[in-house]
Design a protein around this motif. Structure first.
Motif, PDB file in Angstrom:
ATOM      1  N   ALA A  54      -0.266  -4.239  -8.613  1.00  0.00           N
ATOM      2  CA  ALA A  54      -1.039  -2.692  -9.465  1.00  0.00           C
ATOM      3  C   ALA A  54      -0.898  -2.435 -10.610  1.00  0.00           C
ATOM      4  O   ALA A  54      -0.411  -3.039 -10.851  1.00  0.00           O
ATOM      5  CB  ALA A  54      -0.842  -1.803  -8.652  1.00  0.00           C
ATOM      6  N   GLY A  58      -2.956   3.197 -10.519  1.00  0.00           N
ATOM      7  CA  GLY A  58      -2.641   2.134  -9.000  1.00  0.00           C
ATOM      8  C   GLY A  58      -4.383   1.641  -9.551  1.00  0.00           C
ATOM      9  O   GLY A  58      -4.356   0.864  -8.592  1.00  0.00           O
ATOM     10  N   ILE A  60      -6.116  -2.021  -9.330  1.00  0.00           N
ATOM     11  CA  ILE A  60      -5.664  -3.154  -9.390  1.00  0.00           C
ATOM     12  C   ILE A  60      -6.293  -4.144  -9.912  1.00  0.00           C
ATOM     13  O   ILE A  60      -6.686  -4.444 -10.518  1.00  0.00           O
ATOM     14  CB  ILE A  60      -6.944  -3.341  -8.310  1.00  0.00           C
ATOM     15  CG1 ILE A  60      -5.861  -2.704  -6.680  1.00  0.00           C
ATOM     16  CG2 ILE A  60      -6.271  -4.802  -7.344  1.00  0.00           C
ATOM     17  CD1 ILE A  60      -5.068  -1.912  -6.361  1.00  0.00           C
ATOM     18  N   VAL A  89      -0.199   0.336  -5.021  1.00  0.00           N
ATOM     19  CA  VAL A  89      -0.769   1.690  -5.001  1.00  0.00           C
ATOM     20  C   VAL A  89       0.166   2.649  -5.206  1.00  0.00           C
ATOM     21  O   VAL A  89       0.612   3.269  -6.059  1.00  0.00           O
ATOM     22  CB  VAL A  89      -2.118   2.038  -4.790  1.00  0.00           C
ATOM     23  CG1 VAL A  89      -2.540   3.380  -5.250  1.00  0.00           C
ATOM     24  CG2 VAL A  89      -2.771   0.950  -4.768  1.00  0.00           C
ATOM     25  N   SER A  92       3.167   2.160  -7.039  1.00  0.00           N
ATOM     26  CA  SER A  92       3.153   2.120  -8.482  1.00  0.00           C
ATOM     27  C   SER A  92       2.873   3.345  -8.785  1.00  0.00           C
ATOM     28  O   SER A  92       3.554   4.109 -10.442  1.00  0.00           O
ATOM     29  CB  SER A  92       0.928   1.842  -8.857  1.00  0.00           C
ATOM     30  OG  SER A  92       0.715   1.727 -10.611  1.00  0.00           O
TER      31      SER A  92
END
Length: 188
Positions: A54, A58, A60, A89, A92
């Motif tokens: 990520a 967030g 991907i 996520v 992140s």
């Protein structure tokens, strides 16, 4: 009158101090933005069959499956993928909060807020998440430090043996003699 003046001066100095603090915080906003743009958080499923990377916000950036992942039933693979995405996520978000706090100060307790929210969401404790962050922190520090080439060659590593150039064969071609004479003339 003097006491009032002294109080006004003290208030003005306090105000200037706060302005300087704000200026200091925003002075390196470009550095913070750069760090945030390079942010990556990687999560791997417990069985190591799914890996998700990520990025900032967030987003991907990459999903990787092993051969073992492809042998799973669709429901199992879907569950592993979703769980791994959530973990990437979440990591992140923790990294982003840490970067913002490092540059802007911890007045808002941003990392604590993120950890509390994630602990509730994942059914874990803030302490467990802090421990996970502590494990990840040394790796993050090493990855961001640029190599120091001041004491070594950037062209050849010290472990690589230095090879002496092989001399041209005796006699050589007319072209070799021409080049040799050309370079020998430049040295004079």
């Amino acid at each position: 009158m003097s006491a009032e003046f002294d109080q006004l001066v003290a208030e003005f100095e306090k105000f200037q101090s706060k302005l300087q603090n704000v200026d200091d915080r925003f002075a390196n906003i470009g550095g913070m933005q750069d760090e945030l743009s390079r942010l990556e958080a990687t999560a791997t499923s417990p069985d190591r069959s799914v890996t998700v990377v990520a990025g900032p916000g967030g987003a991907i950036m990459d999903v990787r499956f092993t051969e073992e992942a492809l042998r799973q039933r669709p429901e199992g693979l879907s569950a592993a993928l979703m769980s791994t995405i959530q973990q990437a996520v979440a990591e992140s978000a923790r990294k982003q909060a840490t970067i913002v706090e490092e540059h802007m100060g911890d007045d808002l307790h941003l990392v604590d807020q993120v950890l509390e929210t994630q602990a509730e969401l994942f059914g874990t404790t803030v302490e467990d998440l802090k421990a996970q962050m502590a494990e990840d922190a040394p790796a993050r520090g090493r990855a961001e430090q640029p190599d120091d080439y001041s004491e070594r060659s950037v062209l050849r590593s010290e472990a690589e043996p230095q090879q002496q150039p092989t001399p041209p064969p005796a006699g050589g071609s007319d072209g070799d003699r021409f080049l040799k004479n050309l370079f020998d003339e430049d040295d004079r």
